[in-house]
Design an enzyme around this catalytic site. Structure first.
Site, PDB file in Angstrom:
ATOM      1  CB  CYS A  56      -9.487 -38.878 -41.998  1.00 31.37           C
ATOM      2  SG  CYS A  56     -10.213 -39.540 -43.506  1.00 31.37           S
ATOM      3  NE  ARG A  58      -9.187 -30.936 -38.148  1.00 31.19           N
ATOM      4  CZ  ARG A  58      -8.257 -30.521 -37.271  1.00 31.19           C
ATOM      5  NH1 ARG A  58      -8.602 -30.018 -36.114  1.00 31.19           N
ATOM      6  NH2 ARG A  58      -6.979 -30.579 -37.581  1.00 31.19           N
ATOM      7  CB  SER A 111      -3.778 -30.324 -41.286  1.00 31.12           C
ATOM      8  OG  SER A 111      -4.946 -29.599 -41.620  1.00 31.12           O
ATOM      9  N   GLY A 191     -11.616 -47.524 -53.888  1.00 24.16           N
ATOM     10  CA  GLY A 191     -12.275 -46.242 -53.618  1.00 24.16           C
ATOM     11  C   GLY A 191     -11.806 -45.188 -54.599  1.00 24.16           C
ATOM     12  CB  THR A 192     -12.560 -44.117 -57.794  1.00 22.53           C
ATOM     13  OG1 THR A 192     -13.918 -44.577 -57.923  1.00 22.53           O
ATOM     14  CG2 THR A 192     -11.607 -45.245 -58.120  1.00 22.53           C
ATOM     15  CE  LYS A 194     -15.860 -34.095 -52.631  1.00 16.56           C
ATOM     16  NZ  LYS A 194     -16.384 -33.203 -51.581  1.00 16.56           N
TER      17      LYS A 194
END
Length: 420
Positions: A56, A58, A111, A191-192, A194
């Site tokens: 998301c 990089r 991060s 959305g389930t 990771k």
């Protein structure tokens, strides 16, 4: 290309959250099929050691024995971005700077969420994909051992990983700041995978009770829902579920918006304030939805944990983690330095073995069949023991070109470069 591997052989290029906004990162984002095509394209161009990380926050390429310009061309060719966009928002690093950057990305120092728990898995995925495609050479394999050891040590020897350091956690904290209490709020999680699973756990841990899950594959949503006794809705019910929800969090791997303006039509009939959080790149919520007066829309660029107490505790560990990175990098550089003598060691062992075989061939007709194996084993052991002393001396003096030259000249060795 240098004859022997050096730290200067490495480079990295890419875009990330420090300079590129989410709309730029979307264009550079690479799905798995694009990564494979990039790696195949690199191989056709004679680039034999690289891997790609696309998350998301990089999209970056780490490589060996290649110029940054070659990597930039690959990135632009196989993404949806332009060369001008790279020059405006991208970065390029060479030598030790590139290697240090790889360490910092993997341990979570680079991060958006300090100490991010997910990024090491994403680096591993990129590295393993390249390894499976035979796109990683020995020196990069060895480097990754030190990189992953640095990550493990950063978790075992410091508190960098303590406190929920994920974008999923930051998303939930963002919602808590708006609502104060999640207990009586209707929450929709789309959305389930990771990130979705982690988000679900964080929501429940922070008091969420009225939580509905939607996933394109209903069975996956039901699998997660059964663990926490939650509701599941079909994808076709998405517009109605949005209208009922106070908080909507979307975390899918879709390349197009999952929630569009059309999905908001039921909500427009009776507008109620909503917080919508998009944890995806490319974005899964149409950005125009954020212009609706009753919607507070947040994407990855809005999420941070710098005001969180857990962040401050993690921040205190940065010097310790940098020390670990330095330790592992030093060990790797020492290993690299020792590779200078590897061609000489190989040539020396081949020379000794050739002499042994020649002498054995000369005498074997004078040896009984029952003794041949014993004699061969004996001569092999003698040669190995003699070679061992020379090899140990070479390794102990791997920095000395003079020692290597003396051994080469003494035994008239023919050494080969690593890429022959």
């Amino acid at each position: 290309m240098s004859e022997q591997p050096q730290i200067t052989d490495f480079c990295a290029v890419g875009v990330n959250h420090w300079e590129a906004t989410i709309d730029i990162r979307e264009r550079f984002s690479l799905k798995k099929s694009q990564k494979k095509k990039l790696l195949e394209g690199a191989k056709r161009e004679g680039i034999h050691s690289l891997f790609v990380v696309s998350t998301c926050n990089r999209t970056e390429i780490f490589a060996q024995d290649v110029t940054p310009q070659e990597l930039i061309r690959l990135l632009v060719t196989y993404s949806n971005a332009s060369l001008d966009e790279f020059h405006n928002y991208g970065f390029e690093k060479e030598g030790q700077q590139a290697v240090e950057h790889l360490f910092q990305v993997t341990v979570g120092l680079d991060s958006q969420i300090l100490g991010d728990l997910q990024v090491v898995k994403q680096v591993k995925e990129g590295y393993e994909l390249a390894s499976d495609m035979d796109a990683v050479d020995g020196e990069l394999h060895r480097l990754m051992q030190h990189v992953f050891r640095a990550h493990k040590r950063s978790r075992n020897e410091t508190s960098l990983g303590e406190g929920a350091a994920t974008t999923a956690y930051a998303a939930v904290k963002f919602a808590v700041k708006t609502f104060d209490n999640l207990k009586d709020k209707n929450i929709l999680l789309v959305g389930t995978g990771k990130i979705g699973k982690v988000t679900c756990k964080n929501l429940i841990n922070l008091g969420a009770r009225k939580l509905t899950l939607i996933n394109r594959t209903r069975e996956r949503a039901e699998f997660v829902a059964d663990k926490f006794d939650l509701q599941v809705a079909d994808m076709e019910q998405l517009p109605e579920e949005i209208a009922e929800a106070d908080l909507i969090i979307v975390a899918t791997g879709a390349k197009e918006p999952v929630i569009t303006l059309d999905d908001m039509k039921p909500s427009l009939l009776d507008p109620q304030f909503k917080v919508m959080v998009d944890l995806s790149v490319p974005r899964n919520i149409d950005p125009e939805i954020g212009e609706m007066e009753f919607v507070d829309l947040a994407n990855m660029d809005f999420l941070t944990d710098v005001t969180d107490e857990a962040y401050r505790k993690r921040e205190e560990n940065i010097p310790l983690v940098k020390k670990i990175i330095n330790d592992e990098l030093t060990d790797y550089k020492n290993w690299l330095s020792k590779q200078k003598v590897v061609p000489t060691i190989k040539a020396l062992t081949n020379k000794f073995d050739s002499i042994r075989e020649d002498e054995y061939e000369f005498f074997k007709n004078k040896i009984s069949e029952t003794d041949k194996e014993k004699v061969e084993n004996l001569t092999r052991r003698i040669v190995n023991k003699i070679a061992a002393y020379s090899i140990e001396h070479l390794r102990d003096h791997h920095e000395s070109e003079q020692v290597t030259k003396v051994v080469n000249d003494m035994f008239k060795l023919e050494t080969k470069a690593r890429d022959e």
